[in-house]
Motif scaffolding. Sequence first.
Motif, short mmCIF file in Angstrom:
data_model
loop_
_atom_site.label_atom_id
_atom_site.label_comp_id
_atom_site.label_asym_id
_atom_site.label_seq_id
_atom_site.Cartn_x
_atom_site.Cartn_y
_atom_site.Cartn_z
N ASP A 43 18.78 111.20 6.86
CA ASP A 43 17.98 112.08 7.70
C ASP A 43 17.57 113.33 6.93
O ASP A 43 16.45 113.80 7.04
CB ASP A 43 18.73 112.48 8.97
CG ASP A 43 18.89 111.32 9.94
OD1 ASP A 43 18.20 110.29 9.78
OD2 ASP A 43 19.71 111.44 10.87
N LYS A 44 18.49 113.88 6.15
CA LYS A 44 18.20 115.08 5.36
C LYS A 44 17.13 114.78 4.31
O LYS A 44 16.21 115.57 4.10
CB LYS A 44 19.46 115.60 4.68
CG LYS A 44 20.43 116.28 5.62
CD LYS A 44 21.65 116.77 4.87
CE LYS A 44 22.68 117.34 5.83
NZ LYS A 44 23.90 117.75 5.12
N ARG A 62 23.28 110.57 8.15
CA ARG A 62 22.94 111.99 8.12
C ARG A 62 22.30 112.37 6.79
O ARG A 62 21.37 113.15 6.76
CB ARG A 62 24.17 112.84 8.41
CG ARG A 62 24.53 112.88 9.89
CD ARG A 62 25.58 113.93 10.17
NE ARG A 62 26.88 113.58 9.65
CZ ARG A 62 27.78 112.83 10.29
NH1 ARG A 62 27.50 112.37 11.49
NH2 ARG A 62 28.94 112.55 9.75
N LYS A 102 13.76 114.43 6.03
CA LYS A 102 13.24 115.75 6.39
C LYS A 102 12.62 116.43 5.17
O LYS A 102 11.54 117.00 5.25
CB LYS A 102 14.34 116.62 6.99
CG LYS A 102 13.80 117.97 7.45
CD LYS A 102 14.85 118.86 8.02
CE LYS A 102 14.36 120.21 8.45
NZ LYS A 102 13.21 120.80 7.82
N LYS A 103 13.30 116.33 4.02
CA LYS A 103 12.75 116.93 2.79
C LYS A 103 11.43 116.27 2.39
O LYS A 103 10.49 116.94 1.99
CB LYS A 103 13.76 116.82 1.65
CG LYS A 103 14.92 117.78 1.77
CD LYS A 103 15.87 117.64 0.60
CE LYS A 103 17.05 118.58 0.77
NZ LYS A 103 18.01 118.48 -0.33
#
Length: 189
Positions: free
Chosen positions: A38-39, A35, A42-43
């Motif tokens: 994934d963050k 997770r 995304k950034k």
Amino acid sequence: GAPKAQLSSLGSASWSASAPHIVSACVHPPCEAGRMGDKLQKKLVDRLRASAKINGKICADCTDKFPNQINMEHKTFVCMSCSGIHREFQHKCKGISMSLWTAEEVASIEEGGNVRAEAVFLAKWKPGDFPTPEAGDTGKIRKFITLKYRDKKWYSRGAAPDDPPHPEPISKILPGEAPKIVVNRTAPP
């Protein structure tokens, strides 16, 4: 073989009835590290999209709008058609949202972009030399990419904004033999 109940603890696993000894498990099981990754991705993708809004509204090599690929070789935003042609030239291309990114890659793309590449690779270009190819015209795009990147027909290294200086070797500046530089490897007293 292992019971199916034990296989479910691997994350998303698949069971083959014809070959019960072969189990394929998902490489990214759902966990905290996944997770967090994934963050971060995304950034990084958000940074690339922000850079594209400034530096990549139009493909670097044709008239296509809103390119979604990045030519890693030249740090430019290109459309899907142009990325395929760049791959023919062995230029690595990645999709903005479909690829995994490192912070270093994103930073180098933010420092590059279509405006900077144009200042270098099209520094001496005039539209009459070879007009920017229309989106989808693969023949003209291939020729344009060949002239622009491989042949460097309009190239000028010094044209890039904020381009670092390229010093000449001292042997080209001083007449005769260049002086030898001696480095004292012992610390001063």
